[in-house]
Design an enzyme around this catalytic site. Structure first.
Site, PDB file in Angstrom:
ATOM      1  N   ASP A 162     -14.036   6.212  -2.251  1.00 61.34           N
ATOM      2  CA  ASP A 162     -13.028   6.031  -0.999  1.00 61.34           C
ATOM      3  C   ASP A 162     -12.667   7.158  -0.682  1.00 61.34           C
ATOM      4  O   ASP A 162     -12.314   7.920   0.357  1.00 61.34           O
ATOM      5  CB  ASP A 162     -12.218   4.778  -1.131  1.00 61.34           C
ATOM      6  CG  ASP A 162     -11.027   4.839  -0.104  1.00 61.34           C
ATOM      7  OD1 ASP A 162     -11.649   4.740   1.213  1.00 61.34           O
ATOM      8  OD2 ASP A 162      -9.737   4.648  -0.479  1.00 61.34           O
ATOM      9  N   ASP A 163     -12.006   7.986  -2.026  1.00 67.29           N
ATOM     10  CA  ASP A 163     -11.266   9.341  -1.710  1.00 67.29           C
ATOM     11  C   ASP A 163     -12.141  10.398  -1.157  1.00 67.29           C
ATOM     12  O   ASP A 163     -11.681  11.180  -0.552  1.00 67.29           O
ATOM     13  CB  ASP A 163     -10.601   9.680  -2.898  1.00 67.29           C
ATOM     14  CG  ASP A 163      -9.603   8.573  -3.557  1.00 67.29           C
ATOM     15  OD1 ASP A 163      -8.500   8.330  -2.866  1.00 67.29           O
ATOM     16  OD2 ASP A 163     -10.123   7.817  -4.479  1.00 67.29           O
ATOM     17  N   LYS A 187      -5.399  -1.624  -2.540  1.00 68.50           N
ATOM     18  CA  LYS A 187      -6.577  -1.560  -1.472  1.00 68.50           C
ATOM     19  C   LYS A 187      -7.176  -3.032  -1.268  1.00 68.50           C
ATOM     20  O   LYS A 187      -7.442  -3.232  -0.139  1.00 68.50           O
ATOM     21  CB  LYS A 187      -7.739  -0.690  -2.245  1.00 68.50           C
ATOM     22  CG  LYS A 187      -7.279   0.700  -2.545  1.00 68.50           C
ATOM     23  CD  LYS A 187      -7.416   1.618  -1.290  1.00 68.50           C
ATOM     24  CE  LYS A 187      -6.999   2.920  -1.419  1.00 68.50           C
ATOM     25  NZ  LYS A 187      -7.122   3.785  -0.476  1.00 68.50           N
ATOM     26  N   TYR A 244       0.735  -1.174  -0.005  1.00 67.93           N
ATOM     27  CA  TYR A 244      -0.015   0.233  -0.055  1.00 67.93           C
ATOM     28  C   TYR A 244       0.856   1.062   0.126  1.00 67.93           C
ATOM     29  O   TYR A 244       2.066   0.991  -0.393  1.00 67.93           O
ATOM     30  CB  TYR A 244      -0.891  -0.172   1.283  1.00 67.93           C
ATOM     31  CG  TYR A 244      -2.104   0.876   1.378  1.00 67.93           C
ATOM     32  CD1 TYR A 244      -3.009   1.025   0.287  1.00 67.93           C
ATOM     33  CD2 TYR A 244      -2.030   1.580   2.296  1.00 67.93           C
ATOM     34  CE1 TYR A 244      -4.022   1.911   0.305  1.00 67.93           C
ATOM     35  CE2 TYR A 244      -3.078   2.585   2.646  1.00 67.93           C
ATOM     36  CZ  TYR A 244      -4.074   2.674   1.364  1.00 67.93           C
ATOM     37  OH  TYR A 244      -4.970   3.700   1.625  1.00 67.93           O
ATOM     38  N   GLU A 265     -11.962   4.341  -6.785  1.00 65.51           N
ATOM     39  CA  GLU A 265     -10.755   4.859  -6.140  1.00 65.51           C
ATOM     40  C   GLU A 265      -9.871   5.588  -7.069  1.00 65.51           C
ATOM     41  O   GLU A 265      -9.792   5.104  -8.385  1.00 65.51           O
ATOM     42  CB  GLU A 265      -9.858   3.301  -5.631  1.00 65.51           C
ATOM     43  CG  GLU A 265      -8.720   3.976  -4.927  1.00 65.51           C
ATOM     44  CD  GLU A 265      -9.078   4.157  -3.520  1.00 65.51           C
ATOM     45  OE1 GLU A 265      -9.839   3.539  -2.709  1.00 65.51           O
ATOM     46  OE2 GLU A 265      -8.551   5.235  -3.267  1.00 65.51           O
ATOM     47  N   ASP A 266      -9.383   6.729  -6.573  1.00 62.72           N
ATOM     48  CA  ASP A 266      -8.495   7.540  -7.442  1.00 62.72           C
ATOM     49  C   ASP A 266      -8.995   7.869  -8.780  1.00 62.72           C
ATOM     50  O   ASP A 266      -8.235   7.658  -9.764  1.00 62.72           O
ATOM     51  CB  ASP A 266      -6.904   6.771  -7.642  1.00 62.72           C
ATOM     52  CG  ASP A 266      -6.404   6.864  -5.888  1.00 62.72           C
ATOM     53  OD1 ASP A 266      -7.206   7.169  -5.254  1.00 62.72           O
ATOM     54  OD2 ASP A 266      -5.300   6.285  -6.017  1.00 62.72           O
ATOM     55  N   ASN A 295      -0.656  11.803  -0.214  1.00 64.45           N
ATOM     56  CA  ASN A 295       0.277  10.638  -0.415  1.00 64.45           C
ATOM     57  C   ASN A 295       0.870  10.645  -1.886  1.00 64.45           C
ATOM     58  O   ASN A 295       0.309  11.387  -2.772  1.00 64.45           O
ATOM     59  CB  ASN A 295      -0.679   9.312  -0.720  1.00 64.45           C
ATOM     60  CG  ASN A 295      -1.339   9.001   0.881  1.00 64.45           C
ATOM     61  OD1 ASN A 295      -0.656   8.928   1.858  1.00 64.45           O
ATOM     62  ND2 ASN A 295      -2.627   8.846   0.885  1.00 64.45           N
ATOM     63  N   ARG A 341      -5.917   9.715 -11.179  1.00 59.17           N
ATOM     64  CA  ARG A 341      -5.168  10.434 -10.376  1.00 59.17           C
ATOM     65  C   ARG A 341      -5.067   9.376  -9.228  1.00 59.17           C
ATOM     66  O   ARG A 341      -5.519   9.334  -8.085  1.00 59.17           O
ATOM     67  CB  ARG A 341      -6.117  11.487  -9.685  1.00 59.17           C
ATOM     68  CG  ARG A 341      -5.602  12.423  -8.696  1.00 59.17           C
ATOM     69  CD  ARG A 341      -5.345  11.992  -7.214  1.00 59.17           C
ATOM     70  NE  ARG A 341      -6.446  11.695  -6.233  1.00 59.17           N
ATOM     71  CZ  ARG A 341      -6.448  11.102  -5.336  1.00 59.17           C
ATOM     72  NH1 ARG A 341      -5.691  10.078  -5.280  1.00 59.17           N
ATOM     73  NH2 ARG A 341      -7.695  10.886  -4.523  1.00 59.17           N
TER      74      ARG A 341
END
Ligand SMILES: NC(=O)C1=CN([C@@H]2O[C@H](COP(=O)(O)OP(=O)(O)OC[C@H]3O[C@@H](n4cnc5c(N)ncnc54)[C@H](O)[C@@H]3O)[C@@H](O)[C@H]2O)C=CC1
Ligand SMILES: CC(=O)C(=O)O
Ligand SMILES: [Mg+2]
Length: 627
Positions: free
Chosen positions: A312-313, A214, A143, A285-286, A468, A196
């Protein structure tokens, strides 16, 4: 180039002959005989071919072969030649050799990732046992931060495919492609379009690494059965110019689809996976911010069908931030109900930053009575600074998602601030209790910003450097504690070590990452059988995380659990989600636990129910059956 004998030329049909010419031109020094052109009869399909070293040819399978052999969607979309495969392999090998000689530090985490990845390919049970028993050491490998490096180097690291790939070229085919996946039951999908990845920008198809990482946490922390997870990459192109020109890139080398065309690809994917697996949960995600909010709205509220999904973000990060912000209030020796008095400066107005401000202001408003005055009061506790400075009503072309939080003209004068004010100016004037970074800009909380925070109205100013991976953190704990001293509260998105402050004192470095929530949100949703993931379920998850740390820990500045306790906190979060789903009458039950029985469970019994449904890495007894 090797020549083709006259006899061979005579014996081959024209199309075979053409292919042989092509083969020879690709392998100039190879001796190609009729033998290697004889068809091979296969008694297997799909993943069984990819796992067989004799038949597997990975990304070199042509599209027609992929269709014929049930492989479509199981490989990255870019079909490459065998020479390109060798180039990619050699790139990785020579990089390793060079690093072994010159020794840059990146090579060690990547080498660990490679070793773990090989184990993952060979023996899943053992892989997860190793990961779970050494989670503190290996979570940063599978991760953040290493997963970011893995995505950046994916063309060299790619060996065996994992997960599914849907591309814009698969339009009209996705409904049949999902049946190429070998598992009849899938509980959790993590999907990305690679636009992203962490704070690293558009990594295109190579972003699949984040979905894999994830899901590793879903297995390790939430005990989701690894046979029932599915990482997905939706390849709609990339706007990363470097990847567009890279001959070794694994994805489609065209610019990203936009507008309705883009939405139609994601729609088709959603319909396909929910048709085959109606009980699946999909974690987005992302996705770049402009799509993150729009797709969340579309699949949660807009379409005639709502799906069991969350982002999630936007939502996971918001819950984790709220838990940390409440922890920072408790660390000041104040009750959580004082949260609405906190002044919070947020750097970053993307999916994560706006997600946090939305949810945190709603939490404040609820504490203040949940009416219009309460919402207005909550709103006024936030100052958002983006790449163009402080966001105010004066801004032209203001992003609609940020608009509700733009500072009002009337407030600006007496604060001595104006549109576009710099972060340091805002911190100087506002004297906030908290600065929270979701900007993806490493070092944004400069010495000057941290010095300005010394005048914070809080007895324990809190710094959340949440971007991150590690190099994107807005500051390090060392920098924060050096300037603000032992009273400061520090959290970061990627892990840092605690700081030795001398005299036996420790500056605690908390990891404020959505990993403390998304596994529990997914598991709780699965075990409740809720068809949607409500705001209440997300709020319950955040509140459970917020109350997890005891008084003594919080006063020491420990506001999030250590990663070694991730399985325990995930179980608690999942139980809180189940109970909230029951309370909102959304729970429909899971397997032989029906909704009525779920509703009868006490809090302890719900926790026990969650625990008994978590997969553990032990070898089961195996029985051979012929059918
Ligand atoms: N710790 C965690 O659990 C999570 C961390 N993140 C991190 O948050 C970061 C941002 O993610 P998104 O919001 O999706 O990205 P995004 O790219 O949509 O947003 C970045 C925002 O930062 C702003 N920004 C850029 N330069 C700035 C500057 N000099 N000063 C202030 N603001 C500036 C941009 O204007 C934009 O509003 C990423 O690094 C990501 O890894 C995201 C989700 C969870
Ligand atoms: C942690 C996470 O989801 C991110 O950085 O995007
Ligand atoms: Mg993310």
């Amino acid at each position: 180039m090797a020549s083709i004998s006259r006899n061979l030329r005579r014996s081959l049909a024209p199309d075979r002959l053409r292919r042989l010419h092509l083969l020879l031109s690709q392998h100039p020094r190879e001796y190609v005989t009729a033998e290697c052109h004889r068809p091979v009869v296969l008694h297997k399909r799909g993943p069984d071919i990819l796992h067989d070293p004799w038949f597997n040819r990975g990304t070199a399978f042509s599209m027609t072969e992929r269709d014929r052999l049930g492989l479509r969607g199981l490989l990255p979309p870019n079909v490459v030649s065998s020479q390109q495969q060798i180039d990619r392999f050699m790139l990785d090998l020579t990089r390793l050799q060079k690093y072994a000689r010159d020794g840059p530090s990146d090579t060690y985490p990547l080498a660990k990732w490679r070793i773990l990845n090989r184990l993952h390919d060979r023996n899943e049970t053992m892989y997860y046992k190793v990961l779970m028993e050494n989670i503190e050491e290996y979570a940063p490998i599978v991760y953040t931060p290493t997963v970011g490096l893995v995505c950046q180097n994916y063309s060299g690291l790619f060996r065996r495919p994992r997960g599914m790939y849907f591309s814009s070229e698969d339009r009209g085919e996705m409904m049949s492609m999902v049946y190429n996946w070998p598992a009849d039951q899938v509980d959790m999908i993590v999907v990305t379009d690679g636009s992203r990845i962490l704070g690293l920008g558009d990594l295109g198809v190579h972003g699949i690494g984040i979905a894999i990482g994830k899901l590793d946490l879903y297995v390790a922390a939430a005990g989701i059965n690894p046979q029932r997870v599915l990482p997905v990459m939706i390849d709609v192109g990339t706007n990363n110019e470097k990847l567009l020109k890279d001959p070794l890139y694994l994805g489609l080398q065209e610019h990203r689809l936009e507008g309705d065309e883009y939405v139609s690809v994601i729609d088709e994917f959603m319909e396909a996976v929910f048709t085959r697996w109606p009980n699946v949960i999909v974690q987005f995600e992302d996705f770049q911010t402009k799509w993150a909010f729009r797709l969340l709205q579309r699949y949660r509220c807009d379409t005639p069908k709502t799906y069991r999904m969350f982002n999630d973000d936007v939502q996971g990060t918001a819950g984790v931030a709220i838990a940390g912000l409440l922890g920072a209030v408790r660390a000041q020796g104040r009750p959580m109900i004082d949260f609405p008095k906190q002044k919070i400066v947020v750097a970053g107005a993307g999916s994560a930053g706006i997600g946090v401000v939305n949810a945190a202001s709603r939490t404040m408003a609820r504490m203040l009575g949940n009416n219009e005055v309460a919402f207005e009061s909550a709103r006024s506790q936030f100052w958002i600074v983006d790449a163009h400075g402080l966001i105010t009503e004066d801004r032209a072309d203001i992003d609609p998602d940020a608009r509700p939080f733009a500072r009002r003209k009337a407030e600006l004068g007496h604060q001595g601030l104006s549109e576009g004010a710099s972060l340091v100016e805002v911190v100087k004037k506002v004297k906030p209790d908290v600065v929270l970074g979701l900007s993806a800009v490493g070092g944004l909380f400069s010495k000057e910003v941290l010095e300005a925070l010394k005048d914070s109205s809080s007895s324990r100013p809190a710094i959340f450097a949440m971007s991150n991976p590690t190099k994107n953190a807005e500051c390090t704990p060392g920098e924060a504690f050096e300037i603000l001293g032992e009273k400061a509260i520090f959290a970061s998105g990627s892990p840092f070590h605690d700081v030795d402050l001398g005299d036996g004192k420790i500056g605690h470095s908390n990891q404020g990452n959505n990993m403390y929530l998304f596994p529990g949100i997914g598991l709780g949703t699965l075990l409740s059988g809720a068809r949607v993931i409500s705001d209440g379920m997300l709020q319950a998850a955040a509140e459970r995380l917020a109350s997890y740390m005891n008084e003594e820990e919080v006063l020491q500045g420990i506001i999030y659990p250590p990663i070694s306790r991730i399985r325990d906190i995930t179980k608690e979060v999942a139980a809180a989600v189940v109970r909230e789903a029951v309370a909102e009458e959304l729970a429909e039950g899971y397997r032989d636990m029906d909704a009525r029985e779920l509703a009868r469970l006490s809090e302890e019994e719900t926790i026990e129910y969650v625990k008994t449904n978590m997969w553990s890495p032990v070898y089961p007894t195996m029985i051979y059956k012929t059918d």
